[in-house]
Design an enzyme around this catalytic site. Structure first.
Site: not given
Length: 417
Positions: A16, A138, A167, A246-247
């Site tokens: 992959q 993976e 991958d 993101g806060g």
């Protein structure tokens, strides 16, 4: 004209991570020549088959737009053909186990001798260090790159994500490195080595967690749900469930029909700028001026109460109705879309993000298309090659062997039938 038209890629990749990289280059017009073992080919041709004796979806969805040559690089005539390919191509891409290409007689030094303009690109599990010789897959990459330790819920097992960030994520990183090296070659005239380690690629995608590791050394992570639940923080970034990275506090909430539909949920973010609109939508207008809820800082210890009230509203709406109501009010929400829903979404077909491909033995199937769109470089998805389908074509058109020489190559056993 396609963006990478005229660039030849010698593709020694399998499974992959590498095929993701070379497929992306092929979508942009590069001529990708996939070198496969005679009679066997890429291992994924036979893995997870849903139709007997037909290339699996695992293989077809990672090898579009490529040409396949069956070639035994351990046989002397095969080595000669490989040397000619190295001299002819612009980029060699491989994701063999460490040292495998050297043992074949194609070390970086040898490749430079054959073609000083060659760019050699490699994917490995780890970069230089104590684990450099370890094999990586993976989920190993997700664990070693920091993703698993920060995924899941507090007090529960670490969890890997369904997105193949180890991958496919590293394959995307390597493709970027290759294109950058090609750009530099236009100025320098020289090739160079490009490497991408899967651990590094996963960590790059987990950068906000490395951010939080430095923040936690100076105090608790106040936007994490456990802060409002008075659960002490340890020394490392904890698992944060479905909190936003993101806060801005965010969670997955139930929607109408959740009792029978496992995907009847929405992601809801309480962005500060949209707070007053959120209060109106969920029927809590008094929270706009309530000192316990009016500011982001005041809401942090009360996230459970806040999201509980929001869920009392979302559970009365379908996930699509939530989106239709909230988006015009600039409230960030997103439905949890199942793979079945994504496969049926017409807008994704219209943009080429999901494509239908016709295969000579499999028939029609769905695949992902090129996720990157260029306004002046068309990108089409062509079916994956059958094993060795282009062997003679590559020997003749790419390497300029004569018909008689091609017969001799076949007779040597260096290529497939």
């Amino acid at each position: 004209m396609k963006a990478l038209e005229g660039i030849k890629i010698l593709d020694f990749t399998h499974v992959q991570s590498g095929p993701t990289c070379t497929q992306l280059l092929a979508w942009f017009g590069a001529d990708v020549i996939k070198v496969e073992r005679p009679g066997v080919g890429d291992a994924t041709r036979g893995q997870l088959r849903d139709i007997p004796d037909v290339d699996s979806l695992y293989f077809t969805m990672l090898n579009h737009n490529k040409r396949s040559i069956e070639l035994n690089g351990k046989e002397e005539t095969g080595k000669t053909v490989l040397e000619r390919l190295v001299k002819t191509c612009d980029v060699l891409v491989e994701n063999f186990a460490p040292g495998a290409l050297d043992r074949m007689g194609f070390s970086w030094e040898r490749i430079q001798e054959l073609n000083p303009r060659m760019i050699m690109a490699s994917i490995k599990g780890f970069g230089p260090g104590p684990y450099a010789d370890c094999k990586v897959y993976e989920n190993v990459a997700q664990c070693a790159g920091g993703a698993a330790s920060t995924t899941g819920f507090v007090g529960e097992l670490p969890t890997v994500t369904g997105a193949q960030i180890g991958d496919s994520g590293t394959g995307l990183h390597l493709a970027f490195g290759i294109v950058t090296a090609l750009f530099q070659r236009e100025k320098s005239g020289k090739g160079q080595r490009v490497t991408a380690a899967m651990q590094d690629g996963v960590l790059n995608l987990c950068r906000v967690k490395l951010r939080d590791q430095q923040r936690i050394e100076r105090g608790p992570l106040t936007e994490y749900s456990q802060y409002g639940e008075d659960i002490p923080f340890g020394e490392a970034v904890p698992r944060a469930g479905n909190d936003s990275g993101g806060g801005q506090p965010g969670r997955i909430l139930k929607c109408k029909g959740w009792e029978t539909d496992p995907d009847s949920y929405t992601y809801f973010i309480t962005q500060a700028a949209a707070w007053k609109n959120i209060c109106d939508v969920i029927g809590k207008p008094e929270w706009k001026d309530d000192p316990d809820f009016a500011t982001p800082k005041a809401r942090l210890p009360r996230l459970n109460e806040m999201f509980g009230a929001i869920e009392d509203w979302t559970v009365t709406k379908t996930k699509f109705e939530v989106m239709e109501i909230c988006n015009p009010l600039n409230i960030p929400v997103g439905p949890i879309l199942s793979m079945k829903e994504i496969a049926a979404e017409q807008s994704l077909r219209d943009t080429g993000t999901v494509v239908e491909v016709d295969h000579p033995t499999r028939g029609k199937y769905l695949s992902v298309g090129n996720p990157v769109k260029l306004s002046d470089s068309p990108s089409e998805v062509l079916r994956s090659p059958l094993l060795g389908e282009h062997t003679d074509e590559i020997l003749s058109d790419v390497l300029n062997y004569s018909d008689e020489e091609i017969k001799e190559i076949h007779a040597s056993g260096a290529v497939g039938k």
